[in-house]
Design a protein around this motif. Sequence first.
Motif, PDB file in Angstrom:
ATOM      1  N   MET A   1       1.009  -1.349  -0.030  1.00  0.00           N
ATOM      2  CA  MET A   1       0.118  -0.016  -0.112  1.00  0.00           C
ATOM      3  C   MET A   1       1.008   1.228   0.085  1.00  0.00           C
ATOM      4  O   MET A   1       1.957   1.399   0.530  1.00  0.00           O
ATOM      5  CB  MET A   1      -0.768   0.231   1.498  1.00  0.00           C
ATOM      6  CG  MET A   1      -2.313   0.063   1.080  1.00  0.00           C
ATOM      7  SD  MET A   1      -3.137  -0.122   2.564  1.00  0.00           S
ATOM      8  CE  MET A   1      -4.803   0.945   2.209  1.00  0.00           C
ATOM      9  N   LYS A   2       0.211   2.268  -0.619  1.00  0.00           N
ATOM     10  CA  LYS A   2       1.036   3.513  -0.363  1.00  0.00           C
ATOM     11  C   LYS A   2       0.082   4.670   0.254  1.00  0.00           C
ATOM     12  O   LYS A   2      -0.945   4.888  -0.277  1.00  0.00           O
ATOM     13  CB  LYS A   2       1.526   4.091  -1.804  1.00  0.00           C
ATOM     14  CG  LYS A   2       2.815   4.805  -1.962  1.00  0.00           C
ATOM     15  CD  LYS A   2       2.932   5.265  -3.401  1.00  0.00           C
ATOM     16  CE  LYS A   2       4.031   4.677  -4.056  1.00  0.00           C
ATOM     17  NZ  LYS A   2       4.391   4.849  -5.420  1.00  0.00           N
ATOM     18  N   ILE A   3       0.607   5.384   1.287  1.00  0.00           N
ATOM     19  CA  ILE A   3      -0.382   6.222   2.124  1.00  0.00           C
ATOM     20  C   ILE A   3       0.561   7.735   1.866  1.00  0.00           C
ATOM     21  O   ILE A   3       1.784   7.603   2.250  1.00  0.00           O
ATOM     22  CB  ILE A   3      -0.637   5.736   3.386  1.00  0.00           C
ATOM     23  CG1 ILE A   3      -1.571   4.313   3.342  1.00  0.00           C
ATOM     24  CG2 ILE A   3      -1.170   6.836   4.325  1.00  0.00           C
ATOM     25  CD1 ILE A   3      -1.946   4.019   4.504  1.00  0.00           C
ATOM     26  N   GLY A   4      -0.211   8.684   1.835  1.00  0.00           N
ATOM     27  CA  GLY A   4       0.256   9.972   1.743  1.00  0.00           C
ATOM     28  C   GLY A   4      -0.215  10.541   3.022  1.00  0.00           C
ATOM     29  O   GLY A   4      -1.292  10.350   3.494  1.00  0.00           O
ATOM     30  N   ILE A   5       0.676  11.593   3.570  1.00  0.00           N
ATOM     31  CA  ILE A   5       0.131  12.393   4.770  1.00  0.00           C
ATOM     32  C   ILE A   5       0.451  13.856   4.245  1.00  0.00           C
ATOM     33  O   ILE A   5       1.508  14.240   3.646  1.00  0.00           O
ATOM     34  CB  ILE A   5       0.855  12.099   5.681  1.00  0.00           C
ATOM     35  CG1 ILE A   5       0.901  10.619   6.330  1.00  0.00           C
ATOM     36  CG2 ILE A   5       0.681  13.080   7.078  1.00  0.00           C
ATOM     37  CD1 ILE A   5       1.721  10.243   7.697  1.00  0.00           C
ATOM     38  N   LEU A   6      -0.494  14.826   4.716  1.00  0.00           N
ATOM     39  CA  LEU A   6      -0.180  16.180   4.380  1.00  0.00           C
ATOM     40  C   LEU A   6      -0.893  17.179   5.416  1.00  0.00           C
ATOM     41  O   LEU A   6      -1.758  16.543   6.205  1.00  0.00           O
ATOM     42  CB  LEU A   6      -0.703  16.729   2.960  1.00  0.00           C
ATOM     43  CG  LEU A   6      -2.038  16.673   2.442  1.00  0.00           C
ATOM     44  CD1 LEU A   6      -2.921  17.873   3.134  1.00  0.00           C
ATOM     45  CD2 LEU A   6      -1.982  16.582   1.039  1.00  0.00           C
ATOM     46  N   LEU A 107      -4.958   9.010   1.337  1.00  0.00           N
ATOM     47  CA  LEU A 107      -4.332  10.191   1.843  1.00  0.00           C
ATOM     48  C   LEU A 107      -4.846  10.751   3.427  1.00  0.00           C
ATOM     49  O   LEU A 107      -6.201  10.875   3.645  1.00  0.00           O
ATOM     50  CB  LEU A 107      -4.686  11.389   1.132  1.00  0.00           C
ATOM     51  CG  LEU A 107      -3.871  12.689   1.267  1.00  0.00           C
ATOM     52  CD1 LEU A 107      -2.298  12.324   0.813  1.00  0.00           C
ATOM     53  CD2 LEU A 107      -4.568  13.757   0.215  1.00  0.00           C
ATOM     54  N   ILE A 108      -3.773  10.852   4.300  1.00  0.00           N
ATOM     55  CA  ILE A 108      -4.073  11.199   5.682  1.00  0.00           C
ATOM     56  C   ILE A 108      -4.035  12.543   5.382  1.00  0.00           C
ATOM     57  O   ILE A 108      -2.840  13.181   5.461  1.00  0.00           O
ATOM     58  CB  ILE A 108      -3.257  10.471   6.596  1.00  0.00           C
ATOM     59  CG1 ILE A 108      -3.569   9.044   6.771  1.00  0.00           C
ATOM     60  CG2 ILE A 108      -3.516  11.123   7.974  1.00  0.00           C
ATOM     61  CD1 ILE A 108      -2.749   8.448   7.604  1.00  0.00           C
ATOM     62  N   VAL A 109      -5.189  13.460   5.962  1.00  0.00           N
ATOM     63  CA  VAL A 109      -4.947  14.819   5.841  1.00  0.00           C
ATOM     64  C   VAL A 109      -5.219  15.469   7.189  1.00  0.00           C
ATOM     65  O   VAL A 109      -6.216  15.140   7.993  1.00  0.00           O
ATOM     66  CB  VAL A 109      -6.142  15.512   5.008  1.00  0.00           C
ATOM     67  CG1 VAL A 109      -6.094  16.845   4.849  1.00  0.00           C
ATOM     68  CG2 VAL A 109      -5.907  14.716   3.506  1.00  0.00           C
ATOM     69  N   ILE A 110      -4.296  16.303   7.786  1.00  0.00           N
ATOM     70  CA  ILE A 110      -4.375  16.961   9.076  1.00  0.00           C
ATOM     71  C   ILE A 110      -4.802  18.237   8.986  1.00  0.00           C
ATOM     72  O   ILE A 110      -3.958  19.032   8.402  1.00  0.00           O
ATOM     73  CB  ILE A 110      -3.041  16.770   9.882  1.00  0.00           C
ATOM     74  CG1 ILE A 110      -2.330  15.312   9.761  1.00  0.00           C
ATOM     75  CG2 ILE A 110      -3.106  17.010  11.252  1.00  0.00           C
ATOM     76  CD1 ILE A 110      -0.998  15.284  10.014  1.00  0.00           C
TER      77      ILE A 110
END
Length: 361
Positions: A1-6, A107-110
């Motif tokens: 899996m590929k997960i992004g964070i921003l 995508l994990i968005v904070i």
Amino acid sequence: MKIGILCGGGDCPGLNAVIRGAVKTLAQTDTVVYGFLSGYKGLLEGDYIELTRDAVRGILPKGGTILSTTNRDNPFHYGVEENGETVYKDVSDELIAKAAELGIDCLIVIGGDGTMAITHELALKGLNVVGVPKTIDNDLSATDRTFGFETAVNTATDAIDKLHTTAESHHRVMVLEVMGRDAGFIALYAGIAGGADVILIPEIPFTIRGVLQKIEGRKKRGSAFSIVVVAEGAKIDGKKVLSGANEGNIINPEKLGGIGNAIAAALHEQGGLETRCTVLGHLQRGGTPAPFDRILATRYGVAAAKAALAGERDVLVCLRNDKIEAVPIIDSIRVLKSVDPDGELVADAMAVGISFGREEE
Ligand code: F6P
């Protein structure tokens, strides 16, 4: 899996703790993690760093964010330079295509309310997202607490403690302006913790006469100084005080600021009082996160990673009755949370003699 964070929107203490919590959780699986720089701009431009265990080493107590952030760069209203001018375009399709090209599964968005509104719109267009509630303002209705709030309250309380000693020495009225946008949580919590005499918040209409009544009453009882804490979004004569506009920001276009000085001037003009104003500003957003925020942010990071791995989408991880739950993002943005003027905390503050600037309280 590929997960992004921003990260999106203004920074706040604990962002790095969320990133670390998510990365450390994901590092135990077969997942590649990309950290996009400067919010959605980084995703759009393919500007990212790989977030390995090494990349997050030592960042837990650090304020700010290693990914940087911005409260501009809304992909639905994105500023681009054309013939020397900034024009605004909807680049959401390009952004979603870029995420697909990079192979981002989720995508994990904070972010706060503005970022979550954008994120939910992107989810409706097909982007897989999990949100984490961030803001010193604590104004997201879906969660009992946003991380960053506790640290901001600590900073504001420390300021009130310091203002007390100088106010007392000089027999002055000290006005402290704190942040919080349209919610009065920082002013209320710090005001109670710091023993303020008057707390002025957007949720409770006040008059200068009401504030003067409290200060005069204190004088009669032998206290020749007073501390007034005012939330930046409180309204004087029914109007907010603005210091400008947030250019290109269609979700939060108003830049609040200036009410502290307006209150100090009005107390001087109408009551002949010697006043001084301190605007606490971005000190509330900086510095090392309080332990409570580090713990909450870590829990959010872990929960967001687990939700992303479990295939949950368009949800926000939230704190409810000390349990972390995932709820639809839309629930967090429909109604912003604000101080309940008839709630227990306001009543308790009044019970210990704090005025909210209403006449004959
Ligand atoms: O939402 C967080 C916040 O710090 C508000 O309390 C404040 O009104 C605003 O952001 C300030 O934003 P900026 O960093 O753009 O001045």
